[in-house]
Design an enzyme around this catalytic site. Structure first.
Site, PDB file in Angstrom:
ATOM      1  CG  ASP A  49       3.364  59.912 -33.713  1.00  0.00           C
ATOM      2  OD1 ASP A  49       3.543  59.435 -32.581  1.00  0.00           O
ATOM      3  OD2 ASP A  49       4.279  60.373 -34.413  1.00  0.00           O
ATOM      4  CD  GLN A 102       9.419  52.501 -33.245  1.00  0.00           C
ATOM      5  OE1 GLN A 102       9.690  51.336 -33.460  1.00  0.00           O
ATOM      6  NE2 GLN A 102       9.360  53.007 -32.040  1.00  0.00           N
ATOM      7  CE  LYS A 160      -5.168  62.481 -33.193  1.00  0.00           C
ATOM      8  NZ  LYS A 160      -3.879  63.131 -33.088  1.00  0.00           N
ATOM      9  CE  LYS A 214       1.759  52.169 -33.282  1.00  0.00           C
ATOM     10  NZ  LYS A 214       2.174  53.391 -33.947  1.00  0.00           N
ATOM     11  N   GLY A 215      -2.344  53.715 -29.707  1.00  0.00           N
ATOM     12  CA  GLY A 215      -2.479  53.532 -28.262  1.00  0.00           C
ATOM     13  C   GLY A 215      -3.910  53.243 -27.848  1.00  0.00           C
ATOM     14  N   GLY A 224       7.941  65.738 -27.606  1.00  0.00           N
ATOM     15  CA  GLY A 224       7.227  67.012 -27.476  1.00  0.00           C
ATOM     16  C   GLY A 224       7.294  67.856 -28.753  1.00  0.00           C
ATOM     17  NE  ARG A 225      11.217  65.244 -32.571  1.00  0.00           N
ATOM     18  CZ  ARG A 225      11.903  64.408 -33.325  1.00  0.00           C
ATOM     19  NH1 ARG A 225      12.778  64.852 -34.191  1.00  0.00           N
ATOM     20  NH2 ARG A 225      11.703  63.104 -33.246  1.00  0.00           N
ATOM     21  N   GLY A 279       5.833  56.093 -28.249  1.00  0.00           N
ATOM     22  CA  GLY A 279       5.192  56.807 -27.151  1.00  0.00           C
ATOM     23  C   GLY A 279       3.718  57.022 -27.409  1.00  0.00           C
ATOM     24  CG  HIS A 280       0.839  54.734 -26.909  1.00  0.00           C
ATOM     25  ND1 HIS A 280       1.439  53.797 -27.699  1.00  0.00           N
ATOM     26  CD2 HIS A 280       0.481  54.102 -25.780  1.00  0.00           C
ATOM     27  CE1 HIS A 280       1.435  52.650 -27.071  1.00  0.00           C
ATOM     28  NE2 HIS A 280       0.862  52.808 -25.907  1.00  0.00           N
ATOM     29  CB  THR A 281      -1.075  59.825 -23.715  1.00  0.00           C
ATOM     30  OG1 THR A 281       0.122  60.521 -24.050  1.00  0.00           O
ATOM     31  CG2 THR A 281      -1.535  60.239 -22.339  1.00  0.00           C
TER      32      THR A 281
HETATM   33  P1  IMP Z   1      14.795  56.777 -33.972  1.00  0.00           P
HETATM   34  O1  IMP Z   1      13.867  55.624 -34.037  1.00  0.00           O
HETATM   35  O2  IMP Z   1      14.793  57.487 -32.649  1.00  0.00           O
HETATM   36  O3  IMP Z   1      16.186  56.419 -34.397  1.00  0.00           O
HETATM   37  O4  IMP Z   1      14.292  57.886 -35.023  1.00  0.00           O
HETATM   38  C1  IMP Z   1      14.291  57.642 -36.424  1.00  0.00           C
HETATM   39  C2  IMP Z   1      13.065  58.254 -37.064  1.00  0.00           C
HETATM   40  O5  IMP Z   1      11.906  57.556 -36.661  1.00  0.00           O
HETATM   41  C3  IMP Z   1      12.821  59.714 -36.702  1.00  0.00           C
HETATM   42  O6  IMP Z   1      12.258  60.393 -37.818  1.00  0.00           O
HETATM   43  C4  IMP Z   1      11.805  59.620 -35.585  1.00  0.00           C
HETATM   44  O7  IMP Z   1      11.046  60.804 -35.445  1.00  0.00           O
HETATM   45  C5  IMP Z   1      10.969  58.459 -36.072  1.00  0.00           C
HETATM   46  N1  IMP Z   1      10.280  57.725 -35.001  1.00  0.00           N
HETATM   47  C6  IMP Z   1      10.835  56.817 -34.165  1.00  0.00           C
HETATM   48  N2  IMP Z   1       9.914  56.309 -33.339  1.00  0.00           N
HETATM   49  C7  IMP Z   1       8.749  56.882 -33.667  1.00  0.00           C
HETATM   50  C8  IMP Z   1       7.401  56.728 -33.183  1.00  0.00           C
HETATM   51  O8  IMP Z   1       7.092  55.934 -32.300  1.00  0.00           O
HETATM   52  N3  IMP Z   1       6.460  57.521 -33.782  1.00  0.00           N
HETATM   53  C9  IMP Z   1       6.755  58.368 -34.807  1.00  0.00           C
HETATM   54  N4  IMP Z   1       7.989  58.521 -35.294  1.00  0.00           N
HETATM   55  C10 IMP Z   1       8.978  57.784 -34.730  1.00  0.00           C
END
Ligand code: IMP
Length: 437
Positions: free
Chosen positions: A15, A225, A332, A18-19, A303-304, A42-44
């Site tokens: 987060d 990630q 940012k 990067k998007g 959404g967390r 995920g990114h928008t």
């Molecule tokens: P998983 O990749 O869904 O197994 O999650 C493992 C950990 O990586 C958790 O703490 C997630 O919140 C974090 N995580 C996975 N993908 C992302 C991402 O794209 N951005 C930020 N955190 C991520």
């Protein structure tokens, strides 16, 4: 041969924004390639005044002349893939001859998602905070020879056989967790429908990318990630399931690392993380609230609300070193406007009572990030350097020298500490809000 391969990676816990940077670079790329992770990313992206949430399809899809590749290192949830194909197709984006999925990609299947949730619930208070997208269980199946590659979809009878075999085992595990097993026949019916939509895009992306390299095409490898979630170099088990460092380009797309000529590390001007796990510079006070609200720190995938804190240069320097970063994009920075003082973490100190794994700590209480497991990370004290803040709105500033002096000093310090040139400073969410240095 020209050096035309760039990789873009987040240097923190994801987060980093990067998007937007990928979107800026994608416009001038012939190919944008995803090589690891899955729809946990995920990114928008905002295009033509419309917001597109993206989880799986490479960001280049919005640029009609750019080809998009999901290479073998990515784990694919067909349901998500099809919904993204449909979302973009509806808005007139073309997929034929410009979107390709490796036949080697492993499938995220319904039982993987059920298992991800079951494991998390069973962990109770010690839950990891995964995205619940089935990433870990799919990658575990991949390396224990229980995975199913997209390749298998080409022969439905064989796929069905493999799926049933695995689903029965997984259902038995789900039952021991007290969780409802998946409905094998219902899931197969749905998978058959999805298969029809996806089959035309399945190909040997290794050959495709080797041809692109031979033809000197411009290729952007889009990291997902971030480095501090790397399965080997993060404070495991607070990790994601894949390697997120540049080496993953070789294993995840078959692109030799010697071909890479630019590693662009994206560093957010502060830090955030979603999910559990140690976070040495976390802020839960008013400053934390400022960063979370002004920075809109809420996950695109789940959404967390994201946890936030000061920039951790000790950890970020490690991420830049292990990745061989050649340039940095800071994002940012505008979110820091209005803070009276800004801190950055420049080292870690462990209380002498904590037994550390590092030789370095025998001489002093300092410990490098690389020597910290999750236990050390929760016990250490960050060493901070403090900067005076600035109040000006900087979103429309176009040149580094026009930034407030305190903002310039903050950025220069980051550059000097990391020892890598900052080539881009993003000053706002919009595409045009950035400074090229
Ligand atoms: P998983 O990749 O869904 O197994 O999650 C493992 C950990 O990586 C958790 O703490 C997630 O919140 C974090 N995580 C996975 N993908 C992302 C991402 O794209 N951005 C930020 N955190 C991520």
């Amino acid at each position: 041969m020209k050096d035309n391969i760039s990789v873009i990676l987040g240097m923190q816990w994801g987060d980093e924004g990067k998007g937007k940077i990928v979107d800026l670079l994608a416009e001038n790329s012939d190919y944008v390639v995803r090589f690891h992770g899955g729809n946990n990313a995920g990114h928008t992206i905002v295009a033509n005044g419309k917001k597109y949430p993206l989880h799986l399809i490479p960001s280049g899809i919005l640029h009609p002349n750019t080809k998009c590749v999901i290479a073998n290192g990515v784990v694919v949830d067909l349901e998500v893939l099809v919904s993204e194909i449909e979302m973009f197709s509806k808005d007139g984006m073309e997929f034929k001859d410009r979107f390709f999925i490796s036949d080697r990609c492993h499938l995220i299947l319904p039982y993987h998602k059920a298992l991800d949730i079951a494991y998390e619930n069973a962990r109770g208070e010690n839950k990891l905070g995964t995205t619940a997208r089935g990433i870990g269980p799919t990658l575990a199946d991949k390396v224990s020879y229980n995975g199913i590659r997209i390749y298998e979809l080409k022969n439905w009878e064989l796929f069905e056989e493999k799926f049933k075999f695995q689903a029965k085992i997984k259902n038995a595990i789900l039952k021991t967790f007290g969780v409802e097993p998946i409905d094998i026949e219902k899931e197969l019916t749905r998978l058959k429908e999805l298969r029809e939509i996806v089959l035309p895009y399945i190909t040997d992306t290794f050959q495709l990318l080797q041809r692109a390299i031979a033809e000197d095409k411009k290729i952007l490898m889009e990291g997902a990630q971030a480095v501090m979630l790397d399965v080997d170099f993060s404070p495991y088990p607070f990790s994601t399931g894949s390697n997120t460092i540049p080496g993953a380009i070789n294993t995840g797309a078959g692109v030799p690392i010697q071909k890479i000529n630019q590693v662009l590390g994206v560093v957010k001007a502060y830090t955030s993380r979603v999910g559990s796990g140690p976070f040495p510079t976390e802020l839960t006070d008013e400053v934390g609230k400022h960063l979370q609200q002004k920075g809109a720190e809420f996950g695109t995938t789940t959404g967390r609300a994201r946890r936030v804190g000061w920039l951790d240069l000790e950890a970020t320097k490690f991420a830049c070193t292990v990745s061989g970063v050649t340039e940095i994009a800071i994002t940012k920075i505008d979110i820091l406007s209005g803070l009276e003082n800004i801190k950055v973490c420049i080292g870690y100190e462990l209380p002498p009572s904590v037994i550390a794994r590092s030789e370095a700590t025998k001489q002093s209480n300092k410990i490098p990030y690389s020597s910290c497991g999750y236990q050390e990370l929760t016990k250490l004290t960050p060493i901070y350097k403090e900067f005076p803040g600035w109040t000006e709105d900087i979103t429309n500033v176009k040149s580094f020298n026009d930034l407030p002096q305190n903002c310039q000093d903050y950025i220069k310090f980051i550059e000097e500490f990391l020892g890598v040139k900052i080539s881009l400073i993003s000053t706002g969410p919009k595409r045009e809000e950035y400074i090229k240095t």
